[in-house]
Design a protein around this motif. Structure first.
Motif, mmCIF file in Angstrom:
data_model
loop_
_atom_site.group_PDB
_atom_site.id
_atom_site.type_symbol
_atom_site.label_atom_id
_atom_site.label_comp_id
_atom_site.label_asym_id
_atom_site.label_seq_id
_atom_site.Cartn_x
_atom_site.Cartn_y
_atom_site.Cartn_z
ATOM 1 N N VAL A 105 0.825 -1.241 -0.052
ATOM 2 C CA VAL A 105 0.089 0.092 0.037
ATOM 3 C C VAL A 105 1.071 1.143 0.083
ATOM 4 N N GLN A 106 0.738 2.089 -0.914
ATOM 5 C CA GLN A 106 1.381 3.443 -1.011
ATOM 6 C C GLN A 106 0.554 4.557 -1.990
ATOM 7 N N ARG A 107 0.795 5.721 -1.240
ATOM 8 C CA ARG A 107 0.240 6.916 -1.943
ATOM 9 C C ARG A 107 1.208 8.082 -2.049
ATOM 10 N N LYS A 108 1.381 8.615 -3.153
ATOM 11 C CA LYS A 108 2.341 9.702 -3.073
ATOM 12 C C LYS A 108 1.954 10.958 -3.906
ATOM 13 N N ILE A 109 2.311 12.030 -3.335
ATOM 14 C CA ILE A 109 2.382 13.341 -4.097
ATOM 15 C C ILE A 109 3.746 13.769 -4.403
ATOM 16 N N GLY A 110 4.270 13.789 -5.633
ATOM 17 C CA GLY A 110 5.566 14.304 -5.783
ATOM 18 C C GLY A 110 5.703 15.782 -6.633
ATOM 19 N N LEU A 111 6.149 16.652 -5.910
ATOM 20 C CA LEU A 111 6.293 17.836 -6.164
ATOM 21 C C LEU A 111 7.554 18.148 -6.797
ATOM 22 N N TYR A 112 7.977 17.413 -7.690
ATOM 23 C CA TYR A 112 8.954 17.443 -8.585
ATOM 24 C C TYR A 112 9.169 16.969 -9.842
ATOM 25 N N THR A 113 10.372 17.087 -10.498
ATOM 26 C CA THR A 113 10.507 16.104 -11.594
ATOM 27 C C THR A 113 12.020 15.325 -11.307
ATOM 28 N N ASN A 160 17.578 11.700 -10.178
ATOM 29 C CA ASN A 160 18.097 12.817 -9.407
ATOM 30 C C ASN A 160 16.706 13.836 -9.595
ATOM 31 N N VAL A 161 16.680 14.557 -8.608
ATOM 32 C CA VAL A 161 15.587 15.681 -8.542
ATOM 33 C C VAL A 161 15.965 16.727 -9.587
ATOM 34 N N THR A 162 15.347 17.087 -10.476
ATOM 35 C CA THR A 162 15.729 18.051 -11.607
ATOM 36 C C THR A 162 15.030 19.426 -11.396
ATOM 37 N N ALA A 163 13.954 19.275 -10.613
ATOM 38 C CA ALA A 163 12.939 20.598 -10.228
ATOM 39 C C ALA A 163 12.200 20.343 -9.269
ATOM 40 N N ARG A 164 11.664 21.119 -8.486
ATOM 41 C CA ARG A 164 10.844 21.215 -7.196
ATOM 42 C C ARG A 164 9.747 22.281 -7.568
ATOM 43 N N PHE A 165 8.665 21.776 -7.001
ATOM 44 C CA PHE A 165 7.418 22.763 -7.276
ATOM 45 C C PHE A 165 6.483 23.112 -5.991
ATOM 46 N N THR A 166 5.812 24.050 -6.262
ATOM 47 C CA THR A 166 5.105 24.406 -4.992
ATOM 48 C C THR A 166 3.572 24.121 -5.182
ATOM 49 N N LEU A 167 2.831 23.529 -4.380
ATOM 50 C CA LEU A 167 1.621 23.290 -4.077
ATOM 51 C C LEU A 167 0.960 24.322 -3.246
ATOM 52 N N THR A 168 0.183 25.037 -3.355
ATOM 53 C CA THR A 168 -0.581 26.071 -2.311
ATOM 54 C C THR A 168 -2.129 25.925 -2.575
ATOM 55 N N ALA A 169 -2.605 25.688 -1.148
ATOM 56 C CA ALA A 169 -3.947 25.446 -1.152
ATOM 57 C C ALA A 169 -4.434 25.678 0.405
ATOM 58 N N PRO A 170 -5.389 26.087 0.726
ATOM 59 C CA PRO A 170 -5.618 26.534 2.183
ATOM 60 C C PRO A 170 -5.470 25.220 3.041
ATOM 61 N N LYS A 171 -5.823 23.990 2.830
ATOM 62 C CA LYS A 171 -5.248 22.927 3.657
ATOM 63 C C LYS A 171 -5.629 21.687 2.493
#
Length: 182
Positions: A93-101, A107-118
């Motif tokens: 069992v696994q669930r992942k939000i990846g905010l990157y490429t 190797n992580v090549t770019a990082r991203f921002t996720l913005t939400a109230p919650k």
């Protein structure tokens, strides 16, 4: 730069699709009741695609292709398996939000921002990885992890078990409070 990002995303998609296979159907009633969905990855770059991907009908891994700003509260729902088996032969069992490429060597090549109230984490064994979440995180599920992740907000646990099973690596940070809030 844009060309490298596109090539990187295509490579990630190829790796994820080849590495994620659908688990065989089960006749075990317990497994059938607890595992909602077995899927592959979802690469997203729009609000609607992200919201669909994190739903109970979404995918086990959600990989963003850039910064996202969503004005509504988010909920990561459903129990997913990642197509792999543990040493005993059980689905993992696994669930992942990846905010990157990443590149082909992971190797992580770019990082991203996720913005939400919650965002509320209802999926067990979920993680948010390699980027920044701006907003508050509410964790109801067990075994939630932050991996190389920054939370610009508060981290609330809605029950003691969620708090007790939470893990955060040394490169992760939370700018606000980390507390039980029932």
């Amino acid at each position: 730069m844009k060309r490298n990002v596109i090539l990187g995303m295509l490579l990630i998609l190829a790796i994820l699709i080849s590495g994620c296979t659908q688990a065989p159907a089960t006749t075990d009633k317990k497994d059938a009741e607890t595992t909602d969905v077995v899927t592959t990855a979802s690469l997203v770059n729009t609000e609607d695609a992200f919201i669909k991907a994190i739903s109970k009908d979404g995918t086990w891994i959600i990989a963003t292709l850039g910064d996202l700003k969503i004005d509504s509260d988010l909920v990561l729902d459903g129990e997913f398996v990642n197509g792999k088996k543990d040493d005993a032969g059980n689905d993992i069992v696994q669930r992942k939000i990846g905010l990157y490429t990443q590149d082909d060597a992971r190797n992580v090549t770019a990082r991203f921002t996720l913005t939400a109230p919650k965002i509320t984490i209802n999926s067990p064994k979920a993680s948010i990885e390699h980027g920044t979440f701006v907003g508050d995180v509410y964790v109801t599920a067990t075994d939630f992890q932050l991996k190389d992740q920054k939370i610009e907000g508060n981290l609330y646990f809605t029950n003691p078990e969620a708090q007790a099973t939470f893990k955060m690596d040394a490169t992760s940070s939370v700018t606000g409070v980390q507390e039980l809030k029932q």
